[in-house]
Design an enzyme around this catalytic site. Structure first.
Site, mmCIF file in Angstrom:
data_model
loop_
_atom_site.group_PDB
_atom_site.id
_atom_site.type_symbol
_atom_site.label_atom_id
_atom_site.label_comp_id
_atom_site.label_asym_id
_atom_site.label_seq_id
_atom_site.Cartn_x
_atom_site.Cartn_y
_atom_site.Cartn_z
ATOM 1 N N TYR A 176 0.845 -1.100 -0.113
ATOM 2 C CA TYR A 176 0.183 0.046 -0.106
ATOM 3 C C TYR A 176 1.020 1.224 0.098
ATOM 4 C CZ TYR A 176 -3.451 3.448 1.739
ATOM 5 O OH TYR A 176 -4.151 4.724 1.742
ATOM 6 N N ASP A 233 9.417 3.020 -0.450
ATOM 7 C CA ASP A 233 8.140 3.647 0.310
ATOM 8 C C ASP A 233 8.291 3.388 1.809
ATOM 9 O OD1 ASP A 233 6.053 4.427 1.762
ATOM 10 O OD2 ASP A 233 4.404 3.598 0.242
ATOM 11 N N LYS A 276 4.475 8.906 8.898
ATOM 12 C CA LYS A 276 4.202 8.201 10.057
ATOM 13 C C LYS A 276 5.179 8.634 11.223
ATOM 14 C CE LYS A 276 1.123 4.633 8.433
ATOM 15 N NZ LYS A 276 1.255 4.195 7.189
HETATM 16 C C1 PLP Z 1 0.546 4.722 5.696
HETATM 17 C C2 PLP Z 1 1.153 4.367 4.389
HETATM 18 C C3 PLP Z 1 0.983 5.180 3.418
HETATM 19 C C4 PLP Z 1 0.060 6.513 3.463
HETATM 20 O O1 PLP Z 1 0.402 7.533 4.214
HETATM 21 P P1 PLP Z 1 -0.972 8.435 4.578
HETATM 22 O O2 PLP Z 1 -0.312 9.276 5.577
HETATM 23 O O3 PLP Z 1 -2.102 7.425 5.472
HETATM 24 O O4 PLP Z 1 -1.559 8.996 3.418
HETATM 25 C C5 PLP Z 1 1.791 4.963 2.235
HETATM 26 N N1 PLP Z 1 2.685 4.157 2.252
HETATM 27 C C6 PLP Z 1 3.022 3.173 3.363
HETATM 28 C C7 PLP Z 1 3.885 1.991 3.226
HETATM 29 C C8 PLP Z 1 2.021 3.385 4.424
HETATM 30 O O5 PLP Z 1 2.140 2.517 5.518
#
Ligand code: PLP
Length: 431
Positions: free
Chosen positions: A147, A242, A270
């Site tokens: 994701y 990511d 995060k």
């Molecule tokens: C949480 C997450 C996102 C999205 O971040 P948001 O702040 O919720 O938009 C993208 N990539 C990864 C791997 C994530 O865990």
């Protein structure tokens, strides 16, 4: 399952659904995967939060990662209060943003330049545009089960074959956007080889969670990441890690430090905001030079690098950079997983767990999943029963069998012990 009727959570959930679709501002909070009523949280401190009925939970989601130093850490709260008193937002640059950029470049091995944004979605979306702008190519590769936020090009699942373009996973994503995304299997380097062989010179970038945390916790094999690094270099494509979840979480320097692999661009989020909205994308300076105002790739944000949010992030980074922070975090996370596995074994339940840094996965399966297909074989029904039993015992796990869990520095031995006591009862309901 749970005796939540006539609880304040029920009342709030009913009220929320009148004015907010599904009653929540982010889908996984709605408990639809596990059933039951979502808990409405009123406050949090250290390893705990409390719901609207005043029930206390040991929290293992930590706001889905950000709360790595524990909730309402006094240093972070003070930094936020001090920053707020100086003004909430200026729409002009501040020194704090330089401090944060310097900290990221110091901590994350591959990052030479960085831009701050407000969410992980913005970070990955902008990194994709940058990769396309810098290479002049349109095609991107992602992996099933990863994701990357909710940008159009990333809400795509595999097409009918390896070399066919993907299909949208959300209504509202035009086929025309999805057709630029190729979706391959995680941990299958041979698929990357095949796709690069036939389409290599059209590929702008490969985007990957180098430790996957959105199909439960799944480790990348070193070979998988090394193969994509080699192919991206060979074909002039950009490798994007990511690390919105894994950054500052699996190790201080993220998964790229653990695996010793340098991506070209990295997305962060995060932990970096310590609970307030800060995210970032950065990497090689020659690529970052393509960004406006000096380059042709446009990206902007009214609240990007917000001074209060940056203050929370900097206070958090200061704590996690202290020597021994990750050793202690890893020790507690491993202890949790080992303890849960022992309790499951005692109860005769097929179960295993994995932990990396302050992140863990729990699997209702006899063996550790190694890819998306084996992950999907985990027993979701058993997880749901376990989840509700733990919730009743005051332990809040991610409300889905396919999400990772998070431990904070405030989850000490006593908290782990209390979790074991709850798990003993919860596993007994499954035996
Ligand atoms: C949480 C997450 C996102 C999205 O971040 P948001 O702040 O919720 O938009 C993208 N990539 C990864 C791997 C994530 O865990």
């Amino acid at each position: 399952m749970t005796s939540t009727s006539h609880s304040k959570n029920d009342t709030l959930f009913a009220r929320a659904q009148l004015t907010t679709p599904g009653g929540v501002n982010s889908p996984v909070r709605a408990f639809r995967s596990v059933g039951g009523t979502p808990r409405f949280i009123t406050r949090a401190e250290g390893p705990y939060f409390w719901d609207a009925d005043g029930k206390r939970y040991i929290d293992y989601i930590g706001s889905w990662g950000p709360a790595i130093v524990g909730h309402a850490h006094p240093d972070v709260v003070k930094a936020v209060q001090d920053a707020a008193a100086r003004g909430l937002s200026f729409g002009a640059p501040t020194e704090g943003e330089i401090d944060m950029a310097e900290a990221i470049c110091r901590i994350v091995p591959s990052v030479e330049q960085v831009r701050l944004v407000s969410s992980g979605t913005e970070a990955t979306m902008s990194a994709l545009r940058l990769a396309r702008g810098a290479t002049g190519r349109d095609t991107i590769i992602k992996f099933e089960g990863c994701y990357h936020g909710h940008a159009d090009s990333l809400l795509v699942k595999a097409g009918s074959g390896l070399l066919t373009f993907g299909n949208p996973t959300s209504a509202g994503v035009p086929e025309d956007f999805a057709k630029h995304t190729l979706v391959l299997d995680y941990n299958k380097p041979e698929q990357l080889e095949e796709v690069f062989r036939s389409k290599g010179d059209t590929i702008a970038c490969v985007i990957v969670e180098p430790v996957a945390g959105n199909m439960n916790l799944l480790r990348a094999t070193p070979e998988f990441l090394q193969t994509m690094r080699r192919l991206c270099t060979q074909y002039g494509a950009i490798l994007i890690f990511d690390e919105v979840m894994s950054g500052f979480r699996v190790a201080l320097g993220g998964a790229q430090a653990l695996y010793d692999i340098q991506p070209d661009l990295t997305a962060l989020g995060k932990v970096i905001g310590g609970g307030l909205p800060v995210a970032a994308f950065g990497g090689r300076a020659d690529i970052m030079q393509h960004m406006a105002p000096i380059g042709g790739v446009y990206q902007a944000g009214t609240l990007s690098g917000n001074p209060v949010a940056v203050a929370a992030g900097m206070a958090t980074l200061k704590i996690i950079e202290q020597p021994g922070f990750y050793e202690a975090l890893s020790t507690h996370t491993s202890k949790l997983v080992a303890g849960l596995s022992a309790e499951a074994k005692a109860a005769g339940v097929d179960f295993c767990g994995d932990a990396i840094g302050g992140m863990f996965g729990l699997y209702f399966a006899p063996e550790l999943p190694v890819d998306y297909a084996t992950m999907m074989k985990c027993d979701k029904t058993r997880f749901n029963t376990f989840f509700h039993a733990m919730l009743d015992e005051g332990v809040y796990l991610a409300p889905s069998a396919f999400e990772a869990g998070f431990v904070s520095a405030q989850h000490d031995d006593a908290i782990i012990e209390a979790t074991m006591a709850a798990a003993r009862k919860a596993f007994a309901t499954l035996a």
